[in-house]
Design an enzyme around this catalytic site. Structure first.
Site, mmCIF file in Angstrom:
data_model
loop_
_atom_site.group_PDB
_atom_site.id
_atom_site.type_symbol
_atom_site.label_atom_id
_atom_site.label_comp_id
_atom_site.label_asym_id
_atom_site.label_seq_id
_atom_site.Cartn_x
_atom_site.Cartn_y
_atom_site.Cartn_z
ATOM 1 N N GLU A 186 -2.961 -3.487 6.960
ATOM 2 C CA GLU A 186 -3.861 -3.898 8.046
ATOM 3 C C GLU A 186 -3.067 -4.246 9.311
ATOM 4 O O GLU A 186 -3.651 -4.434 10.374
ATOM 5 C CB GLU A 186 -4.730 -5.088 7.595
ATOM 6 C CG GLU A 186 -3.986 -6.400 7.336
ATOM 7 C CD GLU A 186 -3.276 -6.471 5.979
ATOM 8 O OE1 GLU A 186 -3.037 -5.404 5.360
ATOM 9 O OE2 GLU A 186 -2.942 -7.595 5.547
ATOM 10 N N SER A 236 5.098 -5.923 -1.575
ATOM 11 C CA SER A 236 5.958 -7.013 -2.057
ATOM 12 C C SER A 236 5.778 -7.203 -3.570
ATOM 13 O O SER A 236 4.750 -6.829 -4.140
ATOM 14 C CB SER A 236 5.601 -8.297 -1.316
ATOM 15 O OG SER A 236 4.258 -8.639 -1.583
ATOM 16 N N CYS A 291 12.728 -1.643 2.587
ATOM 17 C CA CYS A 291 12.975 -2.083 1.209
ATOM 18 C C CYS A 291 14.333 -1.609 0.719
ATOM 19 O O CYS A 291 14.805 -2.056 -0.314
ATOM 20 C CB CYS A 291 11.884 -1.578 0.286
ATOM 21 S SG CYS A 291 11.950 0.193 0.090
HETATM 22 P P1 NAD Z 1 2.441 -6.815 1.037
HETATM 23 O O1 NAD Z 1 2.655 -6.906 -0.425
HETATM 24 O O2 NAD Z 1 2.121 -8.058 1.789
HETATM 25 O O3 NAD Z 1 1.252 -5.783 1.367
HETATM 26 C C1 NAD Z 1 1.189 -4.514 0.765
HETATM 27 C C2 NAD Z 1 -0.272 -4.105 0.637
HETATM 28 O O4 NAD Z 1 -0.952 -5.046 -0.220
HETATM 29 C C3 NAD Z 1 -1.012 -4.102 1.972
HETATM 30 O O5 NAD Z 1 -1.852 -2.972 2.022
HETATM 31 C C4 NAD Z 1 -1.793 -5.410 1.952
HETATM 32 O O6 NAD Z 1 -3.000 -5.335 2.665
HETATM 33 C C5 NAD Z 1 -2.052 -5.625 0.476
HETATM 34 N N1 NAD Z 1 -2.124 -7.046 0.117
HETATM 35 C C6 NAD Z 1 -1.449 -8.068 0.712
HETATM 36 N N2 NAD Z 1 -1.765 -9.240 0.116
HETATM 37 C C7 NAD Z 1 -2.644 -8.968 -0.863
HETATM 38 C C8 NAD Z 1 -3.329 -9.767 -1.831
HETATM 39 N N3 NAD Z 1 -3.165 -11.091 -1.909
HETATM 40 N N4 NAD Z 1 -4.153 -9.146 -2.705
HETATM 41 C C9 NAD Z 1 -4.331 -7.813 -2.652
HETATM 42 N N5 NAD Z 1 -3.711 -7.008 -1.743
HETATM 43 C C10 NAD Z 1 -2.870 -7.565 -0.866
HETATM 44 O O7 NAD Z 1 3.739 -6.098 1.648
HETATM 45 P P2 NAD Z 1 4.101 -5.881 3.171
HETATM 46 O O8 NAD Z 1 4.478 -7.191 3.770
HETATM 47 O O9 NAD Z 1 3.075 -5.064 3.847
HETATM 48 O O10 NAD Z 1 5.396 -4.949 3.026
HETATM 49 C C11 NAD Z 1 6.696 -5.448 2.834
HETATM 50 C C12 NAD Z 1 7.054 -5.475 1.373
HETATM 51 O O11 NAD Z 1 6.953 -4.162 0.824
HETATM 52 C C13 NAD Z 1 8.496 -5.887 1.140
HETATM 53 O O12 NAD Z 1 8.537 -6.739 0.024
HETATM 54 C C14 NAD Z 1 9.208 -4.582 0.844
HETATM 55 O O13 NAD Z 1 10.382 -4.677 0.064
HETATM 56 C C15 NAD Z 1 8.144 -3.852 0.116
HETATM 57 N N6 NAD Z 1 8.393 -2.416 0.131
HETATM 58 C C16 NAD Z 1 8.846 -1.842 -1.010
HETATM 59 C C17 NAD Z 1 9.131 -0.496 -1.022
HETATM 60 C C18 NAD Z 1 9.618 0.167 -2.266
HETATM 61 O O14 NAD Z 1 9.674 1.372 -2.279
HETATM 62 N N7 NAD Z 1 9.977 -0.555 -3.314
HETATM 63 C C19 NAD Z 1 8.953 0.272 0.142
HETATM 64 C C20 NAD Z 1 8.475 -0.356 1.279
HETATM 65 C C21 NAD Z 1 8.191 -1.711 1.266
#
Ligand code: NAD
Length: 501
Positions: A186, A236, A291
């Protein structure tokens, strides 16, 4: 500075995309989208209701039979058209990324290019979906295996790669004959809607690709939806775990990629300048919001002091600024809250702060300049947490064994790297280390598109990595056919368990 997507003063509405057309949300709930370089709100993104998620799923469900039945040759033709269009418009896509994520335009172009590689891999879907065949497995009996799509599948993606990570998911998913519902971050949702327009323009039938925006309400509606067969998630670790547990409890296939704390080991025989160049590039590129960013340097033996000196000499040369400015090398962080959280590690994260990025960053926007902390150890906040910002930590150890133990004892296992001139030690590292992606003198070892991407331990929940051969596997299921065409005159009743003859 170019004007591109910064120009409109008004806040633009960002809608869902359902059945090949924009769909304005009706929930009355929306989220602010910022230009992180200025700190000003540029958009308001609709947050979907459970009913709106269902509408997208029903569109995907209705599109599935025809898409699945389309010949593989025709599906490949559409993928080639998508590849051409995404390549042609790569700069427009990149500008959306810079405008909402903040990463500099050259980095955004790199993101699109790495995503394109996955689309290019998927153009080979006729070859990728070839099954196996055994003629005369038993007398007069042939056996063959085929892989078929799952149906409606969903992707839930993070803010840090708003174009590439969705491409990791939808390209293999639709190439395999599935229809797709994407729930992008978002925080920077415009690239997904722009991509949806491109897919339509390339000839993808309506309903094969849909976008719903939103927060936990939309995510939970996906996880609970009985018509969604599989969920691919990147984000995450706590949310990845939640998504994996909920999706699988609801009978869905799930791959959920989580966070990281990537260690880069530097051995005493390494080329110091090369290691310093690599560390600065991998720690501060995209403001550390990758990441696969290097967040910890493990300096072995007497390499620490010269390595730190070389890094400190490079940091002032990193040009921090608006990503639309061609001279900028590092942009802002995604939100003010995230910027402040990252900065808090310089306050009380532990260790000795050698370079404090708060002292030299632009006033507007969500900027934090490159920062360096020495003397970090397990148990300190800046060592244990995934900071996800331009803060590089240094841990000093005396032996290779200690360095490898640190990596292996870390709860995450996404990427890791070793810098050395000793091939034997590098090979031993590849054998010893517990991480899914390993770089040998390569700081960000993101696999090319024809391998698969994924970490170990708390960096991946599920048993299949993303894109590449495992991506094809994830979005299909196997079927084995045993067939015979005997002369009916030879037919008899035989109650014994079938055996080969
Ligand atoms: P995030 O986990 O906050 O959000 C990811 C998705 O989950 C988003 O679409 C968000 O709307 C949704 N989300 C967030 N909170 C939620 C909840 N409580 N319940 C349900 N859905 C929810 O991650 P972010 O801040 O957008 O991205 C950064 C994170 O992603 C870092 O931890 C990074 O390491 C990780 N990441 C990992 C990889 C990989 O390949 N392992 C790649 C890119 C990013």
């Amino acid at each position: 500075m170019t004007d591109v997507l910064d120009a409109p003063a008004a806040v633009k509405p960002i809608n869902h995309w359902i059945s090949g057309a924009p769909y304005a949300g009706t929930s009355g709930r929306s989220g602010p989208v910022f230009n992180p370089a200025t700190g000003r709100q540029s958009g308001a993104v609709d947050f979907a209701t459970v009913e709106e998620v269902d509408r997208a799923v029903q569109a995907a469900k209705a599109a599935f039979p025809a898409w699945r039945a389309l010949s593989i040759a025709k599906r490949a033709e559409i993928l080639f058209a998508i590849r051409e269009l995404v390549h042609e418009r790569r700069e427009e896509i990149a500008k959306h990324l810079t405008a909402e994520h903040g990463k500099v335009l050259s980095d955004a172009m790199g993101e699109v290019t790495r995503g394109l590689e996955v689309i290019e891999f998927c153009c080979g879907i006729p070859h990728l979906l070839k099954g196996g065949m055994t003629e005369q497995a038993s007398t007069g009996v042939d056996v063959y295996s085929i892989r078929q799509p799952l149906g409606v599948v969903a992707g839930i993606t993070p803010f840090n790669f708003p174009a590439m990570v969705p491409m990791w998911m939808w390209a293999p998913a639709i190439a395999c004959g599935n229809t797709f519902v994407l729930k992008p971050s978002e925080k920077d949702p415009s690239a997904s809607v722009y991509m949806a327009q491109l897919l339509k323009e390339a000839g993808l039938p309506d309903g094969v690709f849909n976008v719903v925006h939103g927060d936990k309400v939309a995510v939970d509606a996906i996880l609970d939806h009985r018509d969604i067969a599989a969920v691919s998630f990147v984000g995450s670790t706590p949310i990845a775990k939640y998504v994996y547990e909920t999706a699988t409890a609801n009978g869905k296939r799930c791959q959920a990629l989580g966070g990281a704390k990537n260690h880069m080991i530097v051995l005493p025989d390494a080329d110091i300048d090369m290691a310093a160049d690599a560390a600065v590039s991998a720690a501060y590129g995209s403001a550390g919001e990758r990441c696969m960013a290097v967040s910890l340097l493990v300096a072995v033996g007497d390499v620490a002091d010269p390595l730190i000196d070389a890094i400190k000499a490079r940091i002032p040369n990193v040009k921090v600024g608006n990503g639309m400015d061609a001279s900028s090398e590092m942009g802002p962080l995604i939100t003010r809250e995230h910027r402040d959280k990252v900065a808090s590690y310089l306050e009380d994260g532990g260790g000795d702060v050698l370079v404090d990025g708060r002292e030299s960053c632009p006033d507007d926007g969500f900027f934090l300049a490159p920062s360096l902390i020495d003397g970090l150890e397990p148990g300190m906040r800046a060592y244990d947490d995934e900071i996800f910002g331009p803060v590089l930590g240094v841990t000093r150890v005396t032996t290779y064994d200690e360095a490898v133990r640190l990596v292996n004892e870390n709860p995450y296992g996404n990427g890791t790297a070793i810098f050395t001139r000793d091939g034997g030690v590098a090979r031993q590292f590849q054998f010893d280390v517990q991480a899914g992606m390993v770089g040998i003198n390569v700081p960000i070892p993101v696999p090319v598109a024809y391998y698969s991407f994924g970490g170990w331990k708390a960096s991946l929940f599920g048993d299949r990595h993303i894109y590449g051969p495992e991506g094809i596997d994830f979005f299909t299921r196997g079927k084995v056919v045993t067939s015979r065409w005997p002369d009916p005159a030879t037919s008899t009743v035989d109650l014994g368990f079938p055996q080969t003859r």
